[in-house]
Design an enzyme around this catalytic site. Structure first.
Site, PDB file in Angstrom:
ATOM      1  NE  ARG A  40       5.670  -8.728   1.874  1.00 18.16           N
ATOM      2  CZ  ARG A  40       6.505  -8.761   0.679  1.00 18.16           C
ATOM      3  NH1 ARG A  40       6.183  -7.923  -0.403  1.00 18.16           N
ATOM      4  NH2 ARG A  40       7.374  -9.676   0.470  1.00 18.16           N
ATOM      5  CB  ILE A  41      -0.931  -3.412   1.522  1.00 24.28           C
ATOM      6  CG1 ILE A  41       0.218  -2.953   1.733  1.00 24.28           C
ATOM      7  CG2 ILE A  41      -2.039  -2.388   1.859  1.00 24.28           C
ATOM      8  CD1 ILE A  41       0.566  -1.722   1.140  1.00 24.28           C
ATOM      9  CG  ASP A  69      -3.115 -10.559  -7.392  1.00 22.38           C
ATOM     10  OD1 ASP A  69      -2.474 -11.110  -8.241  1.00 22.38           O
ATOM     11  OD2 ASP A  69      -2.536 -10.143  -6.384  1.00 22.38           O
ATOM     12  NE  ARG A  90       3.448   4.585  -5.721  1.00 20.17           N
ATOM     13  CZ  ARG A  90       3.750   4.336  -4.666  1.00 20.17           C
ATOM     14  NH1 ARG A  90       2.571   4.482  -4.009  1.00 20.17           N
ATOM     15  NH2 ARG A  90       4.725   4.086  -4.312  1.00 20.17           N
ATOM     16  CG  ASP A 126      -2.885   8.017   1.254  1.00 22.64           C
ATOM     17  OD1 ASP A 126      -2.918   9.048   2.043  1.00 22.64           O
ATOM     18  OD2 ASP A 126      -1.873   7.460   1.179  1.00 22.64           O
ATOM     19  CD  GLU A 155       0.303  11.485  -4.865  1.00 23.73           C
ATOM     20  OE1 GLU A 155       1.452  11.307  -4.232  1.00 23.73           O
ATOM     21  OE2 GLU A 155      -0.401  10.503  -4.766  1.00 23.73           O
ATOM     22  CG  HIS A 186       1.172   9.360  -0.967  1.00 20.88           C
ATOM     23  ND1 HIS A 186       1.497   9.315  -2.459  1.00 20.88           N
ATOM     24  CD2 HIS A 186       1.534   8.288  -0.434  1.00 20.88           C
ATOM     25  CE1 HIS A 186       2.045   7.906  -2.391  1.00 20.88           C
ATOM     26  NE2 HIS A 186       2.105   7.285  -1.345  1.00 20.88           N
ATOM     27  CB  ALA A 216       3.409   4.610   4.061  1.00 16.01           C
TER      28      ALA A 216
END
Ligand code: NAD
Length: 332
Positions: A157-158, A177, A238, A262, A267, A286, A289
């Site tokens: 989706r992203i 992919d 990630r 990001d 983290e 991060h 979103a």
């Protein structure tokens, strides 16, 4: 419903969630747990477990101890801290909020790409520290975007939303992919290629895979060595998908032109991380979103998922569809 890693209540005592759950007789209990035993104590009798954090350990041990649980759902997309296979074995549905922040992460990724290519963060830093134009060796070649190839690792989706934003800017788009349908790529005018070709041809290489055992360190020293010295790596998926030590080395030796990140191996990014002092990186904490609109979508999505499963329906976003034959839910 047991929310086991409640740090805060979104500022309104879960009003939005309670509005959906209360009429159905669904009660919420909240606890702030960090260890397996704390989670078990808080959730053992719950019908559904909700987590918000990325590091809350929903391990096989925790899952085996959940006596009544039918659903584990995360306020988020990535479920790398849930042992999904163990949940499937115990007949527990794992769900996420698969769509809540797709526009935000795609916008953020596109802005990181533009910031990298046009050196926005670097130029801003130079001016703020009293300078004007940086020396050419720091600036590097600022290439024309419309001549560049965008390479997407993962075409979910992203990544597809990133492609739609970047299409007017770049010359062509490739994706790697192995699980995606070719028709999906064709529809977006994206050429599906192998990882080696994507690394060799991409000028902007952007990562959009979930963190899984198969994607941990998917990009390491070998993969970075295949990239063009003028290419940029962008990661909003990630941190552990990239071998961060190898990346730092590739950036320090100018093996690649730069990176925009990001997400990180650890983290918050440790104070002593060499990434903090490199000129050829753009860093964000991060937050890809985040928007207030995304938070509302997120809460509504999780509230609906819990309500669906506890009423006997399949929720919209099931992470472990393999559980379906073992689970007597109905389609809405
Ligand atoms: P998605 O499930 O729609 O897409 C993931 C894609 O990765 C799928 O098409 C899948 O086939 C592909 N994939 C899986 N394993 C692969 C592999 N080994 N090689 C190549 N492709 C592989 O997910 P999405 O919504 O696009 O999100 C992607 C990831 O972004 C999430 O899993 C999450 O970890 C991360 N994320 C980060 C933030 C943030 O704040 N930075 C926010 C949301 C999501």
């Amino acid at each position: 419903v047991a929310l086991v890693d409640a740090r805060h209540d979104w500022g309104d005592d879960f009003r939005l969630e309670r509005e959906v759950w209360q009429p159905l007789g669904i009660r919420l209990s909240t606890a702030f747990c960090q260890t397996e035993s704390e989670i078990i104590a808080a959730a053992q009798d719950a019908d559904a477990v909700v987590i918000a954090g990325l590091y809350t350990p929903i391990t096989a041990t925790v899952i085996a101890a959940l006596d009544r649980c039918r659903l584990i759902v995360r306020y988020g997309i990535g479920v790398d801290n849930i042992d999904t296979e163990a949940a499937t074995r115990h007949g527990i549905v794992v769900a996420n909020a698969a769509e809540y922040c797709v526009p935000e992460v795609a916008d953020h990724t596109a802005s990181l790409m533009l910031a990298m290519v046009r050196r926005v963060a670097l130029l801003d830093r130079v001016i703020r520290t009293g300078g004007w134009q940086p020396p050419p060796e720091t600036l590097g070649p600022m290439r024309r975007l419309s001549t560049l190839t965008l390479g997407l690792i993962g075409l979910g989706r992203i990544a597809r939303a990133v492609a739609r934003r970047m299409r007017p800017f770049v010359a062509r788009m490739l994706a790697y992919d192995p699980y995606v349908d070719r028709a999906v790529a064709d529809q977006e005018s994206i050429l599906l290629v192998g990882l080696a070709d994507l690394l060799a041809e991409g000028d902007l290489i952007s990562i959009h895979v979930p963190l899984l055992p198969t994607t941990r360190h998917l990009i390491g020293a070998q993969e970075l060595a295949r990239m063009k010295p003028t290419a940029f790596l962008i990661n909003t998926s990630r941190g552990p998908v990239v071998d961060e030590e190898a990346l730092v080395q590739a950036l320090q030796t100018h093996r690649i032109a730069g990176a925009a990140l990001d997400v990180f191996a650890v983290e918050p990014l440790p104070a002593h991380s060499p990434l903090r002092s490199l000129d050829n990186v753009v860093l964000t904490p991060h937050l890809a979103a985040y928007s207030p609109e995304a938070v509302i979508d997120l809460r509504q999505s999780v509230a609906r998922t819990v309500a669906d499963v506890l009423q006997g329906f399949w929720p919209a976003y099931v992470v472990n569809p393999e559980v379906k034959p073992r689970f007597p839910l109905q389609r809405r």
